[in-house]
Design a protein around this motif. Sequence first.
Motif, mmCIF file in Angstrom:
data_model
loop_
_atom_site.group_PDB
_atom_site.id
_atom_site.type_symbol
_atom_site.label_atom_id
_atom_site.label_comp_id
_atom_site.label_asym_id
_atom_site.label_seq_id
_atom_site.Cartn_x
_atom_site.Cartn_y
_atom_site.Cartn_z
ATOM 1 N N SER A 41 3.235 11.150 7.387
ATOM 2 C CA SER A 41 2.157 11.126 6.302
ATOM 3 C C SER A 41 0.814 10.088 6.524
ATOM 4 O O SER A 41 1.275 8.921 7.088
ATOM 5 C CB SER A 41 2.798 11.642 4.783
ATOM 6 O OG SER A 41 3.609 10.127 4.676
ATOM 7 N N SER A 43 -0.082 6.368 4.627
ATOM 8 C CA SER A 43 -0.240 6.009 4.143
ATOM 9 C C SER A 43 -1.479 4.780 3.356
ATOM 10 O O SER A 43 -1.480 4.469 4.256
ATOM 11 C CB SER A 43 1.199 5.124 4.340
ATOM 12 O OG SER A 43 1.660 4.342 3.769
ATOM 13 N N SER A 44 -1.463 4.669 1.852
ATOM 14 C CA SER A 44 -2.261 3.596 1.881
ATOM 15 C C SER A 44 -0.994 2.613 0.898
ATOM 16 O O SER A 44 -2.012 1.467 0.729
ATOM 17 C CB SER A 44 -3.198 4.441 1.112
ATOM 18 O OG SER A 44 -2.457 4.535 0.071
ATOM 19 N N GLU A 45 -0.113 2.629 1.238
ATOM 20 C CA GLU A 45 0.805 1.380 0.802
ATOM 21 C C GLU A 45 -0.008 -0.408 1.313
ATOM 22 O O GLU A 45 -0.184 -0.978 0.496
ATOM 23 C CB GLU A 45 1.791 1.025 1.337
ATOM 24 C CG GLU A 45 3.046 -0.031 0.515
ATOM 25 C CD GLU A 45 4.235 0.569 1.189
ATOM 26 O OE1 GLU A 45 4.984 -0.707 1.295
ATOM 27 O OE2 GLU A 45 4.929 1.370 1.504
ATOM 28 N N TYR A 50 -2.246 3.140 8.406
ATOM 29 C CA TYR A 50 -0.755 2.950 8.250
ATOM 30 C C TYR A 50 -0.732 4.361 8.100
ATOM 31 O O TYR A 50 -1.087 5.530 7.683
ATOM 32 C CB TYR A 50 -0.538 2.794 7.643
ATOM 33 C CG TYR A 50 -1.201 1.156 7.594
ATOM 34 C CD1 TYR A 50 0.494 -0.062 8.317
ATOM 35 C CD2 TYR A 50 -2.484 0.207 7.516
ATOM 36 C CE1 TYR A 50 0.157 -0.854 8.410
ATOM 37 C CE2 TYR A 50 -2.125 -0.825 6.745
ATOM 38 C CZ TYR A 50 -1.236 -1.874 7.253
ATOM 39 O OH TYR A 50 -1.172 -3.538 8.069
ATOM 40 N N ILE A 51 0.202 4.758 8.747
ATOM 41 C CA ILE A 51 0.857 5.818 8.573
ATOM 42 C C ILE A 51 2.757 6.075 7.824
ATOM 43 O O ILE A 51 2.674 5.002 8.335
ATOM 44 C CB ILE A 51 1.643 7.002 9.727
ATOM 45 C CG1 ILE A 51 2.384 6.309 10.807
ATOM 46 C CG2 ILE A 51 0.398 7.687 10.073
ATOM 47 C CD1 ILE A 51 2.526 7.239 12.273
ATOM 48 N N SER A 52 2.834 6.302 7.543
ATOM 49 C CA SER A 52 4.556 6.575 6.300
ATOM 50 C C SER A 52 5.178 7.320 6.968
ATOM 51 O O SER A 52 4.999 8.542 7.715
ATOM 52 C CB SER A 52 3.979 6.449 4.804
ATOM 53 O OG SER A 52 6.040 6.768 4.214
ATOM 54 N N GLU A 61 13.183 5.726 5.757
ATOM 55 C CA GLU A 61 11.252 5.977 5.263
ATOM 56 C C GLU A 61 11.383 3.984 5.729
ATOM 57 O O GLU A 61 11.388 3.315 5.169
ATOM 58 C CB GLU A 61 10.777 5.796 3.976
ATOM 59 C CG GLU A 61 9.563 6.352 3.645
ATOM 60 C CD GLU A 61 9.977 7.464 3.994
ATOM 61 O OE1 GLU A 61 8.338 8.403 4.562
ATOM 62 O OE2 GLU A 61 10.732 8.550 3.770
ATOM 63 N N THR A 63 6.850 2.518 7.170
ATOM 64 C CA THR A 63 5.411 2.095 6.810
ATOM 65 C C THR A 63 5.326 1.672 8.718
ATOM 66 O O THR A 63 5.778 0.605 8.916
ATOM 67 C CB THR A 63 4.566 2.040 6.464
ATOM 68 O OG1 THR A 63 5.400 2.126 5.099
ATOM 69 C CG2 THR A 63 3.426 1.702 6.490
#
Length: 105
Positions: A41, A43-45, A50-52, A61, A63
């Motif tokens: 998915s 990711s906005s972390e 980025y993807i997670s 999990e 990133t």
Amino acid sequence: MEEGVTIEQIIKRAIEDKLTLEIDYAKNSYEKSSRVISDVSISSEYGVGYISAYCHMREEERTFKISRIVDARIVSNSNRRTVKPQFNYEFDASKSIFNLYGEEY
């Protein structure tokens, strides 16, 4: 990777079709590692780009920065994680609650 297909396009397809990927990833130390990832998915972390995903090597999990993915391939979903771990806790109001210092609330 298929000719003319970008890594971003492969990631987008993996997200939409819930596919498992094998990626070659350049780490901070410029080492390259291969990872099998699923449940991908956006990711906005850490910001944009980025993807997670669930990393089968680390069994957790993780990133990933898209710009560090050197190559990506769609692989069989046989490695796909079927159940995400869940935190199951029921609050019991009859028990005391303590803070980090052991002080009761």
